[in-house]
Design an enzyme around this catalytic site. Structure first.
Site, PDB file in Angstrom:
ATOM      1  N   ARG A 121       0.845  -1.191   0.000  1.00  0.00           N
ATOM      2  CA  ARG A 121       0.000   0.000   0.000  1.00  0.00           C
ATOM      3  C   ARG A 121       0.883   1.244   0.000  1.00  0.00           C
ATOM      4  O   ARG A 121       2.081   1.167   0.238  1.00  0.00           O
ATOM      5  CB  ARG A 121      -0.941   0.021   1.196  1.00  0.00           C
ATOM      6  N   ALA A 132       1.032   5.208  -2.195  1.00  0.00           N
ATOM      7  CA  ALA A 132       1.122   5.542  -3.614  1.00  0.00           C
ATOM      8  C   ALA A 132       2.465   5.173  -4.247  1.00  0.00           C
ATOM      9  O   ALA A 132       2.484   4.494  -5.291  1.00  0.00           O
ATOM     10  CB  ALA A 132       0.810   7.031  -3.812  1.00  0.00           C
ATOM     11  N   ASP A 190      -1.441  13.954   1.645  1.00  0.00           N
ATOM     12  CA  ASP A 190      -2.072  13.224   0.564  1.00  0.00           C
ATOM     13  C   ASP A 190      -2.200  14.099  -0.672  1.00  0.00           C
ATOM     14  O   ASP A 190      -2.107  13.614  -1.791  1.00  0.00           O
ATOM     15  CB  ASP A 190      -3.442  12.715   1.003  1.00  0.00           C
TER      16      ASP A 190
END
Lengths: 338, 338
Positions: free
Chosen positions: A46, A48, A229
């Protein structure tokens, strides 16, 4: 000491199964693309950057057995691309690897290696720039840091973003400790960040999320380091829920709040945090902890995955290519990266 | 609808076993003092006001079978008094009931009833005063409240402190919803407050502690209502860990932050929050959730039980005897209670 959470060894991908952490450390060998799709889907890998690398190696594994351009190859690329529909970086890096597939398996593998090495270089760069900044901002030694969520090697390939800065400070011998928020609802702080810090030999203590502002106010922290994020064009920063409250606590205490994220997290097309949509991840993560129901059955919940920290609370943004000192009046748009 | 978490029925104490909540609602009948000591020790009953009432009824149960003044009676009183060593109110109320024991069992029982009724009256008073204040402070209807920890009937006898205000707003038909922070590490919000609100028919949603400031910032909340463990002479307020961050979020959002606590929580002998010692409750509450280890074995933790919210962030204090409007320049010491 360092370690790669995903790498290529002897003709296969080797990655740590994150679903078993922190109690079991199991490395999985992935020798074909279908197994990679499965690993991505079940969240064994997991984050990005790590997903992008996994996807690119997945394309290489496909190119080894299916002629690029064949229906079989295209089908595998499609399933890799869509294994995590919201992971934009996964799709992008699958496409990047697939774009050179016409030149054969070895070429795709080189592209995947290049991507892995770029991610490593980005983490090293963020760690160095961030540590330089922290040593400038903080006069106290040793330096006591606070962080939220997991921003280490598990989400990238090695070292990470905010945790890369903490690791670099530790390697430079100036770190006192890392205070880690547990990061409800998914407990990435308890489960993953503590595991990484232990492995790296970095002194650390865990705390519940609600204790962050109190420890800041009583003078236990010299700098707060978080990931991001998404960063709007004005510097407003979306990050794991709880980050905004930590930024308020840092402001109250006069402690610098520093965001560490790759340049690719900057979304120049979104003018401010008001334009960042916040996903609600549903009831079960809130009413359950570690698989056990802790509230009365049927309890309603609100579960925003992220919050937005206004740029006015952010001292600086550290990327792999620059440092933007918001508290000195710098703007993100002032100049491009170095 | 209301209910008493501890009461006297047909010659015995009836109380809800809080260790089984929220999944099982079991009422325990306690017919002798030894059983009461046991119930207090195993936390079947908790919260300063409820413990005081439990202790007083325990003395009555002892006086029914042992002649007051006898070694047996004195021994039972001692064990009631020390069943929870840090619960000052328990010892105080045991002493109050024991002081009239010379007049016989019926007299002690009347004293325990009086204490129970005083606690009820205090909760009713806080609820009314608090609801009046909130209706004055907030123009929006219906009113959306946010709260932390458990401040309802479970900690008192019925209605509670901050939750009494929410209940009163609901009974007056002006409440939209109660947003409840789960309140790590012990999850009183998830386990107890949601259970009480459900029983009272009050609309509510649960959230992780880190989401409080974000919901305040996005305009989902009209007033924050919290209890207090101790209030210094200047109005600085010690309460469950996480309260301070919520107060910062409320200030950022321009939402009034209101403390609701009995007059007995005001500690005139402590000038400010700096003089309030904060207990650290140890590692296991942080590294475990609902009995399961969520961090690597051996992980260190810091676990302050409370934090201090500076009076500058508190709009008003509501007690059972007065409302002190700090944001209007009122001081706690300005005048005594009504």
């Amino acid at each position: 000491m360092s370690f790669r959470t995903i790498d290529w060894k002897d003709g296969a991908v080797v990655l740590i199964d994150q679903t078993l952490l922190p109690h079991t450390e199991e490395w999985v060998r992935i020798g074909d693309a279908a197994a990679m799709v499965d690993a991505i889907k079940r969240l064994a890998v997991r984050g990005a950057p790590a997903l992008g690398v996994a996807g690119a190696y997945g394309v290489a594994l496909a190119a080894r057995v299916h002629p690029p351009g064949s229906p079989e190859f295209e089908e595998v690329v499609r399933s890799l691309r869509s294994a995590r529909p919201t992971a934009a970086n996964l799709a992008r890096m699958v496409d990047r690897a697939a774009a050179v597939a016409g030149e054969g398996y070895e070429r795709v593998l080189r592209e995947a290696h290049a991507l892995r090495d770029e991610e490593l270089a980005a983490s090293l760069s963020m760690g160095e720039r961030g540590a330089d900044l922290v040593q400038e901002l903080v006069t106290r030694r040793p330096i006591r840091t606070m962080t939220i969520c997991n921003t280490g090697g598990l989400a990238t390939v090695e070292r990470g973003t905010a945790l890369a800065v903490i690791q670099t400070l530790h390697e430079r011998g100036v770190l006192g400790e890392a205070l880690v928020l547990e990061t409800r609802p998914v407990l990435q702080g308890s489960r993953l960040t503590t595991w990484e810090l232990r492995r790296l030999g970095v002194p650390h203590r865990l705390l519940v999320d609600g204790a962050g502002p109190a420890l800041l106010a009583r003078g236990d922290v010299d700098v707060v380091l978080t990931g991001a994020d998404r960063i709007a064009a004005n510097g407003d920063t979306a990050n794991k829920i709880g980050t905004f409250g930590l930024a308020l606590g840092a402001r109250w205490a006069g402690v610098p709040f520093v965001v560490v994220a790759p340049e690719t997290s900057v979304d120049a097309g979104t003018p401010s945090g008001a334009g960042i949509e916040i996903e609600d991840r549903g009831v079960s993560e809130v009413v359950e902890v570690a698989g056990r129901l802790v509230a009365p059955a049927g309890t309603a919940a609100t579960n925003p995955a992220f919050d937005v920290t206004p740029v006015g609370l952010v001292a600086a943004l550290v990327t792999d290519r620059r440092v933007v000192r918001f508290e000195k009046g710098d703007f993100l748009a002032d100049r491009g990266p170095d």
